[in-house]
Design an enzyme around this catalytic site. Structure first.
Site, PDB file in Angstrom:
ATOM      1  N   ARG A  97      -0.372 -10.814  12.094  1.00 12.44           N
ATOM      2  CA  ARG A  97      -0.836  -9.547  11.513  1.00 12.44           C
ATOM      3  C   ARG A  97      -1.865  -9.804  10.423  1.00 12.44           C
ATOM      4  O   ARG A  97      -2.838  -9.053  10.273  1.00 12.44           O
ATOM      5  CB  ARG A  97       0.347  -8.751  10.963  1.00 12.44           C
ATOM      6  CG  ARG A  97       1.201  -8.126  12.074  1.00 12.44           C
ATOM      7  CD  ARG A  97       2.540  -7.644  11.561  1.00 12.44           C
ATOM      8  NE  ARG A  97       2.409  -6.501  10.682  1.00 12.44           N
ATOM      9  CZ  ARG A  97       3.345  -6.153   9.785  1.00 12.44           C
ATOM     10  NH1 ARG A  97       4.435  -6.862   9.650  1.00 12.44           N
ATOM     11  NH2 ARG A  97       3.172  -5.087   9.033  1.00 12.44           N
ATOM     12  N   LYS A 152       0.820  -1.214   0.000  1.00 14.50           N
ATOM     13  CA  LYS A 152       0.000   0.000   0.000  1.00 14.50           C
ATOM     14  C   LYS A 152       0.858   1.271   0.000  1.00 14.50           C
ATOM     15  O   LYS A 152       0.556   2.225  -0.704  1.00 14.50           O
ATOM     16  CB  LYS A 152      -0.892   0.068   1.249  1.00 14.50           C
ATOM     17  CG  LYS A 152      -2.041  -0.903   1.261  1.00 14.50           C
ATOM     18  CD  LYS A 152      -3.062  -0.513   2.323  1.00 14.50           C
ATOM     19  CE  LYS A 152      -2.486  -0.380   3.710  1.00 14.50           C
ATOM     20  NZ  LYS A 152      -2.009  -1.642   4.281  1.00 14.50           N
ATOM     21  N   ARG A 197      14.236  -8.988  10.728  1.00 10.86           N
ATOM     22  CA  ARG A 197      13.584  -8.145  11.740  1.00 10.86           C
ATOM     23  C   ARG A 197      12.503  -8.975  12.428  1.00 10.86           C
ATOM     24  O   ARG A 197      11.861  -9.815  11.811  1.00 10.86           O
ATOM     25  CB  ARG A 197      12.936  -6.921  11.082  1.00 10.86           C
ATOM     26  CG  ARG A 197      13.921  -5.985  10.424  1.00 10.86           C
ATOM     27  CD  ARG A 197      13.220  -4.719   9.999  1.00 10.86           C
ATOM     28  NE  ARG A 197      11.829  -5.023   9.584  1.00 10.86           N
ATOM     29  CZ  ARG A 197      10.971  -4.129   9.167  1.00 10.86           C
ATOM     30  NH1 ARG A 197      11.300  -2.868   9.095  1.00 10.86           N
ATOM     31  NH2 ARG A 197       9.754  -4.470   8.806  1.00 10.86           N
ATOM     32  N   ARG A 245      -9.178   1.347   9.732  1.00 10.81           N
ATOM     33  CA  ARG A 245      -8.680  -0.010   9.925  1.00 10.81           C
ATOM     34  C   ARG A 245      -9.807  -0.939  10.375  1.00 10.81           C
ATOM     35  O   ARG A 245      -9.666  -2.155  10.339  1.00 10.81           O
ATOM     36  CB  ARG A 245      -7.605   0.046  11.028  1.00 10.81           C
ATOM     37  CG  ARG A 245      -6.482  -0.935  10.878  1.00 10.81           C
ATOM     38  CD  ARG A 245      -5.484  -0.748  11.998  1.00 10.81           C
ATOM     39  NE  ARG A 245      -4.461   0.245  11.715  1.00 10.81           N
ATOM     40  CZ  ARG A 245      -3.406   0.021  10.939  1.00 10.81           C
ATOM     41  NH1 ARG A 245      -3.231  -1.157  10.378  1.00 10.81           N
ATOM     42  NH2 ARG A 245      -2.528   0.974  10.738  1.00 10.81           N
ATOM     43  N   ARG A 293      12.436 -11.531   3.914  1.00 14.23           N
ATOM     44  CA  ARG A 293      13.218 -10.280   3.983  1.00 14.23           C
ATOM     45  C   ARG A 293      14.365 -10.409   4.984  1.00 14.23           C
ATOM     46  O   ARG A 293      14.208 -11.001   6.055  1.00 14.23           O
ATOM     47  CB  ARG A 293      12.322  -9.120   4.427  1.00 14.23           C
ATOM     48  CG  ARG A 293      11.381  -8.655   3.365  1.00 14.23           C
ATOM     49  CD  ARG A 293      10.955  -7.228   3.558  1.00 14.23           C
ATOM     50  NE  ARG A 293      10.223  -7.004   4.798  1.00 14.23           N
ATOM     51  CZ  ARG A 293       9.297  -6.067   4.944  1.00 14.23           C
ATOM     52  NH1 ARG A 293       8.995  -5.272   3.933  1.00 14.23           N
ATOM     53  NH2 ARG A 293       8.685  -5.909   6.089  1.00 14.23           N
TER      54      ARG A 293
END
Ligand SMILES: [Zn+2]
Length: 210
Positions: free
Chosen positions: A167, A13, A156, A88, A123
């Site tokens: 999430r 986004k 991370r 949200r 990642r």
């Protein structure tokens, strides 16, 4: 044009918001940024938010909504804005409607959960210089070592599979119902996320210009 960007965390986004922002020359409003801004400027709602944060509490919905309201009243939003990360939840969307904010288009970027899990959990970032890598799509020359500075590549905490899945669960439960909410208002546009950011941007811009 007043736009809301919807999509799971990791759907891209933020990148697409930047593309629309450049095309239409309207600001992107993301809640994290405007809360920081309101705190810095000491606005009425900023001070309220600060009182919660100082007490180690989450900033409640009505304060977040108040900060969005303050921000949308600023001059640079006169020709439109892009909301990224707000609303949200359904109550936040209802609050936005109650404020009299007219939304023209809600662009939902659809990316399958497996793709997001792979994207985010693959990642890696250089511990020393922060350069981003990916186990499959953006490999360093030597495994686990930064091309630039020789630093160690680490994951991370936010990118661990467990965190990403948690999430996504929150997104599906709390945010995804907004698709129905805006479909009923005839404002929802669905864009299928493509393999490359550029290809997704083409589809997003086509919708913005439609
Ligand atoms: Zn490095």
């Amino acid at each position: 044009m007043n736009i809301i960007l919807l999509g799971a965390p990791g759907a891209g986004k933020g990148t697409q918001a930047a593309v629309i922002c450049e095309k239409l020359n309207i600001p992107t409003i993301s809640t994290g940024n405007i809360i920081r801004e309101a705190l810095k400027n000491g606005t009425e709602m900023g001070l309220k938010a600060k009182s919660y944060m100082d007490a180690g509490k989450l900033v409640p919905d009505e304060v977040v909504i108040g900060i969005v309201k303050e921000r949308l009243a600023q001059d640079d939003c006169a020709n439109g804005f892009i909301l990224d990360g707000f609303p949200r939840t359904i109550p936040q969307a209802e609050a936005l409607d109650a404020m009299g904010v007219v939304i023209d288009k809600v662009i939902d970027i659809e990316v399958a959960d497996e793709v997001i899990v792979n994207r985010l959990s693959g990642r890696r970032v250089c511990e020393k210089c922060g350069r981003p890598y990916h186990l499959e799509s953006l490999k360093p020359k030597a495994e686990g070592i930064c091309d630039d500075c020789g630093g160690t590549l680490v994951q991370r905490k936010d990118d661990s599979i467990e965190t990403v899945k948690a999430r996504l669960d929150i997104y599906h439960n709390e945010t995804e119902p907004l698709k129905d909410y805006y479909a009923k208002q005839n404002k929802l546009v669905v864009v299928e996320g493509q393999d490359t950011v550029e290809d997704t941007s083409k589809l997003v811009l086509a919708e913005v210009e439609a």
